[in-house]
Write a protein that holds these residues in place. Structure first.
Motif, short mmCIF file in Angstrom:
data_model
loop_
_atom_site.label_atom_id
_atom_site.label_comp_id
_atom_site.label_asym_id
_atom_site.label_seq_id
_atom_site.Cartn_x
_atom_site.Cartn_y
_atom_site.Cartn_z
N ASN A 323 0.86 -1.20 0.00
CA ASN A 323 0.00 0.00 0.00
C ASN A 323 0.89 1.24 0.00
N ASN A 324 1.21 1.73 -1.20
CA ASN A 324 2.14 2.85 -1.33
C ASN A 324 1.39 4.17 -1.54
N ASP A 325 2.07 5.26 -1.18
CA ASP A 325 1.54 6.60 -1.43
C ASP A 325 1.97 7.02 -2.84
N CYS A 326 1.00 7.10 -3.75
CA CYS A 326 1.30 7.41 -5.15
C CYS A 326 0.71 8.76 -5.55
N SER A 327 0.67 9.70 -4.62
CA SER A 327 0.06 11.00 -4.90
C SER A 327 0.86 11.80 -5.92
N VAL A 328 2.19 11.57 -5.96
CA VAL A 328 3.04 12.24 -6.96
C VAL A 328 3.03 11.40 -8.23
N GLN A 329 2.76 12.03 -9.37
CA GLN A 329 2.62 11.29 -10.63
C GLN A 329 3.92 10.56 -10.97
N ASN A 330 3.77 9.27 -11.34
CA ASN A 330 4.85 8.38 -11.78
C ASN A 330 5.82 7.98 -10.66
N GLU A 331 5.53 8.39 -9.41
CA GLU A 331 6.44 8.07 -8.31
C GLU A 331 6.44 6.57 -8.01
N CYS A 332 5.33 5.88 -8.27
CA CYS A 332 5.21 4.46 -7.94
C CYS A 332 5.49 3.56 -9.15
N PHE A 333 6.13 4.12 -10.16
CA PHE A 333 6.38 3.35 -11.37
C PHE A 333 7.18 2.08 -11.09
N ASN A 334 8.19 2.16 -10.22
CA ASN A 334 9.07 1.01 -9.97
C ASN A 334 8.32 -0.17 -9.35
N TYR A 335 7.34 0.11 -8.48
CA TYR A 335 6.56 -0.98 -7.87
C TYR A 335 5.75 -1.71 -8.95
N ALA A 336 5.10 -0.93 -9.80
CA ALA A 336 4.31 -1.54 -10.88
C ALA A 336 5.22 -2.27 -11.86
N LEU A 337 6.41 -1.74 -12.09
CA LEU A 337 7.37 -2.37 -13.00
C LEU A 337 7.77 -3.75 -12.50
N ILE A 338 8.12 -3.84 -11.21
CA ILE A 338 8.51 -5.14 -10.63
C ILE A 338 7.35 -6.12 -10.69
N GLY A 339 6.15 -5.63 -10.37
CA GLY A 339 4.98 -6.50 -10.41
C GLY A 339 4.71 -7.07 -11.80
N GLN A 340 4.86 -6.22 -12.83
CA GLN A 340 4.60 -6.66 -14.20
C GLN A 340 5.72 -7.59 -14.71
N ILE A 341 6.95 -7.35 -14.30
CA ILE A 341 8.05 -8.25 -14.69
C ILE A 341 7.79 -9.65 -14.11
N LEU A 342 7.43 -9.70 -12.83
CA LEU A 342 7.13 -10.99 -12.20
C LEU A 342 5.92 -11.66 -12.87
N ASN A 343 4.93 -10.84 -13.21
CA ASN A 343 3.73 -11.37 -13.88
C ASN A 343 4.08 -11.95 -15.24
N GLY A 344 4.95 -11.25 -15.98
CA GLY A 344 5.38 -11.75 -17.29
C GLY A 344 6.21 -13.01 -17.17
N MET A 345 7.11 -13.07 -16.19
CA MET A 345 7.92 -14.27 -15.99
C MET A 345 7.05 -15.46 -15.60
N PHE A 346 6.05 -15.21 -14.75
CA PHE A 346 5.12 -16.27 -14.37
C PHE A 346 4.43 -16.85 -15.60
N PHE A 347 3.86 -15.98 -16.44
CA PHE A 347 3.06 -16.50 -17.55
C PHE A 347 3.91 -17.12 -18.64
N SER A 348 5.15 -16.59 -18.83
CA SER A 348 6.05 -17.20 -19.82
C SER A 348 6.42 -18.61 -19.41
N LEU A 349 6.48 -18.86 -18.12
CA LEU A 349 6.79 -20.20 -17.62
C LEU A 349 5.55 -21.09 -17.61
N PHE A 350 4.43 -20.52 -17.24
CA PHE A 350 3.22 -21.29 -17.03
C PHE A 350 2.57 -21.75 -18.34
#
Length: 454
Positions: A323-350
Motif C-alpha cells: 500500500n504505497n503513497d502514489c500522490s506524486v505522478q509516476n512516483e510508484c512506477f518502480n513498484y508496478a514495473l517489478i509487479g509486471q516483470i514478475l507477472n510476465g515471468m510467471f506467464f512465460s513459464l506457465f
C-alpha cells in the motif's frame, strides 16, 4: 522387389509452415478479442459505462465457454478438426460484425451480443481446435516448443492491440467504429489463413490414408468412440492440471484486463507508462516462452516448473499488495514495473507448460475432449471471477484495486496448492510429467511393389 520410403508430412518441414499459419491466426484472433482490455477508457466514454461494465463484458465473452469447449472438444473428436475450425471461424466473423454494428448505432447491448458470439468462436477455435491441431502435428516431437511459439504469437497480438487500437481511435477522430472495422478486417484475413491450414491438413491426411496400411489402420479402427463417459476415465492429475490452468489464466488475464485503469487510478501513472507496463508481460512472454518450451521438451520436470510459476505469481501479488503513497505522478512506477516483470515471468513459464500436459494425461482419441474440459474450467473462472472483480470495483478507487489484488492473491493460493498436488500425484503415478518429451520414431511405411517383368 522394390522398396519405396514414405514419410508423412508430420515429419517434414511442412509442419513448421502449418505452425506459422496457426501463429498468424492466434495473433489476429488475440488482437480482436483484446479490445475491451486496451480500449477500456474509450469504451467507457463512447457508451457512457463504467469499469464494472468492462469486467462484465469479458465475463459475457467467457460465459458460453463454460460449457461449449467441452462439447466443442467432443465435436472435434466426432467431426474432425478441420470442419470444427471452419464452423467456429464463422462465429468469429458474425461476432465481430455485430461489434461493428454496435459501434455504428452506439448500442452497448449489441456489443455484449458481439462479445458473446466472439466467445463462441474464439475460445474453442483459439484453444481447443488449434490445440488439437498442434498436438496432431507435433506430438512426440517438439510439442512444448510448438505450444510455446504459438502462445508467443497470442502475446504478439495483444501488443499490436495495445499499440494500434488506441492510435486508430485517435487518428480517425475518436472513432470506435474504425477500431471495430479494423478488427473485422483482421478476422477475415485470419479466416483465410485458417482455410489454408485446413487444406494442408486435409492433403496430409489423404496422403497418409493412401499409405498407412495394416497395423496403423487397425489401431485407428480399434479406437473406441468418444462420449461423455470419457470424463470418468480422466485421472486425478488431469483435473488438478485443469484447476491450475483455470487459476493461472484468471490471475493473468483479470490483472491485464484492469491493468491500464489500475495504473492510472491507483499508481497515478501517465498514459505512456500505462501502455509500457501493460505491454511488458507480453514482451517477456514473446522472448521467454519459446525458450522455456524448448527447455521443457529436453529436460521435462514439468511439476517443478509449475511450482516455480506459482511462486512467481505469488511474488507478483505481494508486490502489488504493498500500500504505497502514489500522490506524486509516476512516483510508484518502480513498484508496478517489478509487479509486471514478475507477472510476465510467471506467464512465460506457465503457458508453455500447462497445455502440453493435457495430451500426456489423456488418450489420443480423447485429446479434443481433454482440451475442451480444461477450457471449460478456465472459462468458468473467467466468467465468475471478473463478475466478482466488477463488484469489487463498483467504486474505482485505489483501495478498490488493492482489494482486487487480495482476491487475485487468493486465486494464486489455490493455484499453488494444485501445483504441489500435481507434483505428488505424478511422482506416485509413473512420473509422466517429469519425463522429457518422448521422441517418437518417424512414421514411415515401406511400400513393397513387385517389379513387373515381361
Amino acid at each position: 522387389m522394390k522398396q519405396e520410403l514414405y514419410t508423412s508430412w508430420h515429419d517434414t518441414k511442412i509442419r513448421w509452415l502449418l505452425l506459422a499459419l496457426l501463429c498468424l491466426f492466434q495473433a489476429g484472433c488475440s488482437l480482436c478479442i483484446d479490445f475491451p482490455f486496451v480500449l477500456a477508457t474509450e469504451i467507457q466514454n463512447y457508451y457512457n459505462v463504467h469499469q464494472q461494465d468492462i469486467n462484465y463484458l469479458y465475463a459475457i465473452y467467457s460465459m458460453p465457454n463454460i460449457i461449449l469447449p467441452f462439447f466443442g472438444g467432443i465435436i472435434i473428436d466426432k467431426i474432425g478438426i478441420r470442419s470444427a475450425l471452419l464452423i467456429f471461424c464463422a462465429f468469429l466473423i458474425i461476432g465481430q460484425s455485430s461489434c461493428v454494428y454496435s459501434a455504428q448505432v452506439k448500442d452497448f447491448n449489441l456489443l455484449k451480443v458481439g462479445m458473446f458470439l466472439l466467445g463462441l468462436g474464439a475460445e474453442v477455435s483459439l484453444l481447443v481446435t488449434q490445440g488439437a491441431l498442434l498436438t496432431k502435428w507435433f506430438f512426440g516431437k517438439e510439442i512444448s516448443l510448438a505450444f510455446g511459439i504459438q502462445l508467443t504469437f497470442i502475446r504478439v497480438g495483444s501488443i499490436i492491440a495495445v499499440n494500434q487500437l488506441p492510435q486508430i481511435y485517435v487518428n480517425y477522430g475518436n472513432s470506435f467504429v474504425a477500431c471495430m472495422t479494423y478488427c473485422l478486417a483482421t478476422i477475415l484475413i485470419i479466416t483465410l489463413s485458417c482455410i489454408i491450414e485446413t487444406v494442408i491438413d486435409y492433403v496430409s491426411d489423404r496422403r497418409d490414408s493412401n499409405h498407412y496400411q495394416s497395423q496403423a489402420q487397425l489401431q485407428l479402427e480399434q479406437q473406441k468412440p468418444v462420449s461423455c463417459k470419457d470424463l470418468k476415465e480422466f485421472n486425478y492429475g488431469f483435473y488438478l492440471i485443469s484447476i491450475s490452468c483455470m487459476c493461472g489464466y484468471c490471475i493473468f488475464f483479470i490483472l491485464q484486463l484492469n491493468a491500464l485503469r489500475m495504473f492510472q487510478i491507483r499508481y497515478n501513472l501517465t498514459f505512456f507508462y500505462q501502455t509500457l507496463l501493460y505491454s511488458l508481460p507480453y514482451i517477456i512472454c514473446i522472448i521467454l516462452t519459446p525458450i522455456i518450451g524448448h527447455i521443457v521438451d529436453k529436460v521435462g520436470k514439468r511439476p517443478y516448473f509449475l511450482i516455480l510459476s506459482g511462486f512467481l505469481t505469488t511474488l507478483s501479488m505481494l508486490v502489488y499488495s504493498l500500500n504505497n503513497d502514489c500522490s506524486v505522478q509516476n512516483e510508484c512506477f518502480n513498484y508496478a514495473l517489478i509487479g509486471q516483470i514478475l507477472n510476465g515471468m510467471f506467464f512465460s513459464l506457465f503457458a508453455p507448460l500447462i497445455w502440453p500436459c493435457i495430451p500426456i494425461c489423456v488418450s489420443t482419441n480423447t485429446q479434443g475432449t481433454g482440451f475442451g474440459v480444461v477450457c471449460s474450467m478456465q472459462n468458468f473462472g473467467l466468467t465468475v471471477f471478473p463478475i466478482i472483480v466488477g463488484k469489487i470495483l463498483i467504486e474505482e478507487t485505489a483501495i478498490g484495486y488493492l482489494h482486487m489484488i487480495y482476491f487475485l492473491g487468493f486465486i494464486a493460493l489455490i493455484a499453488n496448492i494444485s501445483n504441489i498436488n500435481i507434483y505428488f500425484y505424478d511422482r506416485y503415478n509413473g512420473n509422466k510429467l517429469m519425463s522429457p518429451t518422448v521422441k517418437l520414431p518417424d512414421y514411415q511405411i515401406i511400400l513393397e511393389q513387385e517389379d513387373e517383368q515381361n
